[in-house]
Design an enzyme around this catalytic site. Structure first.
Site, PDB file in Angstrom:
ATOM      1  N   GLU A 100     -11.134 -26.068   0.054  1.00 62.94           N
ATOM      2  CA  GLU A 100     -11.571 -25.101  -0.741  1.00 62.94           C
ATOM      3  C   GLU A 100     -12.066 -25.403  -1.940  1.00 62.94           C
ATOM      4  O   GLU A 100     -12.772 -24.537  -3.330  1.00 62.94           O
ATOM      5  CB  GLU A 100     -10.374 -23.734  -1.326  1.00 62.94           C
ATOM      6  CG  GLU A 100     -10.184 -23.214   0.096  1.00 62.94           C
ATOM      7  CD  GLU A 100      -9.238 -21.688   0.342  1.00 62.94           C
ATOM      8  OE1 GLU A 100      -8.308 -21.859  -1.286  1.00 62.94           O
ATOM      9  OE2 GLU A 100      -9.002 -20.414   0.720  1.00 62.94           O
ATOM     10  N   GLU A 113       4.540 -36.934  12.337  1.00 56.68           N
ATOM     11  CA  GLU A 113       5.550 -36.813  10.450  1.00 56.68           C
ATOM     12  C   GLU A 113       6.809 -38.071  10.488  1.00 56.68           C
ATOM     13  O   GLU A 113       7.779 -37.974   9.274  1.00 56.68           O
ATOM     14  CB  GLU A 113       6.555 -35.714  10.130  1.00 56.68           C
ATOM     15  CG  GLU A 113       7.607 -34.888  11.044  1.00 56.68           C
ATOM     16  CD  GLU A 113       7.430 -33.392  10.449  1.00 56.68           C
ATOM     17  OE1 GLU A 113       9.119 -33.725  10.150  1.00 56.68           O
ATOM     18  OE2 GLU A 113       7.233 -32.738  10.069  1.00 56.68           O
TER      19      GLU A 113
END
Length: 271
Positions: free
Chosen positions: A81, A112
């Site tokens: 963004e 992960e």
């Protein structure tokens, strides 16, 4: 602590399935109200990290986020963004998620748990001492994130983190830790809830304050935003009208000609 992070503690509520819908909503909302207060306590820590990031970016460095699951997605979201909001290149703030872009929509098994993969991912971007690396992990125990932070520090790279557990391995590994303690989730262990909200608030604070300090906001306006749709073109036109006191049609023409509010205003004033 590593085996029992704060984010895994049992919910303060029980028999959720027996609650009425309105009770579920009210109880979630009650928990959510505590998040901004938890974030507020960490403003001194956030300030320290923001100052470091600002100085690095002024000298041409970059900000990297690494995370897994919800935390990784929030980092990628915040990074993605920045270009449309502040008109910066997509190489200034970069978000990486364990498992790659596939993990944005789907869980990637064991992604992960690899302590070495984050550093491999960062190497593709030639991360260096000019940059800053921020690890995001609600539990503060995610191997992907901790491994990346530790290797970055070994290589002289400034490191920070956003975690929602106290005294976590991630905070210990980071130079500039932000530990926002959000407590047990409404649904036990569901860190997409309060922890995720806290992380989103902090990431908003970090990049917005950094971009303001870098001159990407004027007054209170996003003068460098990308004009990627009609809503943003209209917003930019209004900004120019308010700033220069000219007619809408002239403002539109300036915006289309120069491509940004800042450029349009500067061109008008220098004419």
């Amino acid at each position: 602590m590593e085996n029992n992070p704060d984010t895994e503690k049992a919910s303060n509520y029980n028999d959720l399935e027996k609650m009425t819908t309105v009770d579920i909503l009210n109880n979630i909302n009650s928990e959510d109200k505590t998040v901004p207060e938890s974030v507020e306590k960490q403003i001194p820590a956030i300030e320290k990290l923001v100052k470091e990031i600002t100085e690095k970016l002024k000298l041409g460095g970059r900000l990297f986020y690494i995370g897994a699951g919800t935390s990784g997605r929030l980092g990628v979201l915040d990074a993605s963004e920045c270009p449309p909001t502040f008109g910066v290149t997509d190489q200034m703030v970069i978000g990486l998620i364990a498992g790659g872009d596939t993990a944005l929509r789907n869980a990637v098994e064991n992604a992960e748990d690899d302590t070495e993969q984050a550093w491999k991912d960062l190497q593709r971007y030639k991360i260096s001492k000019k940059d800053v690396l921020v690890g995001i992990a609600a539990s503060g125990t995610t191997p992907y994130v901790i491994g990346g932070i530790k290797e970055a520090r070994k290589n002289g790279i400034t490191t920070g983190c956003v975690t929602c557990s106290s005294e976590s391995p991630l905070a210990e590994a980071s130079e500039y830790p932000i530990e926002v303690i959000t407590g047990p989730e409404f649904v036990t262990g569901s860190t997409r809830m309060k922890a995720g909200t806290a992380q989103k608030l902090i990431l908003n604070m970090i990049t917005t304050s950094v971009m303001i300090k870098l001159g990407r906001v004027k007054g209170n306006k996003m003068v460098d935003m990308q004009l990627s749709n009609q809503k943003l073109v209209s917003r930019g036109t209004r900004m120019i009208v308010e700033e220069l006191g000219i007619e809408v049609k002239e403002a539109e023409q300036l915006l289309q000609k120069y491509g940004s509010v800042r450029a349009a205003v500067e061109a008008f004033r220098s004419a």
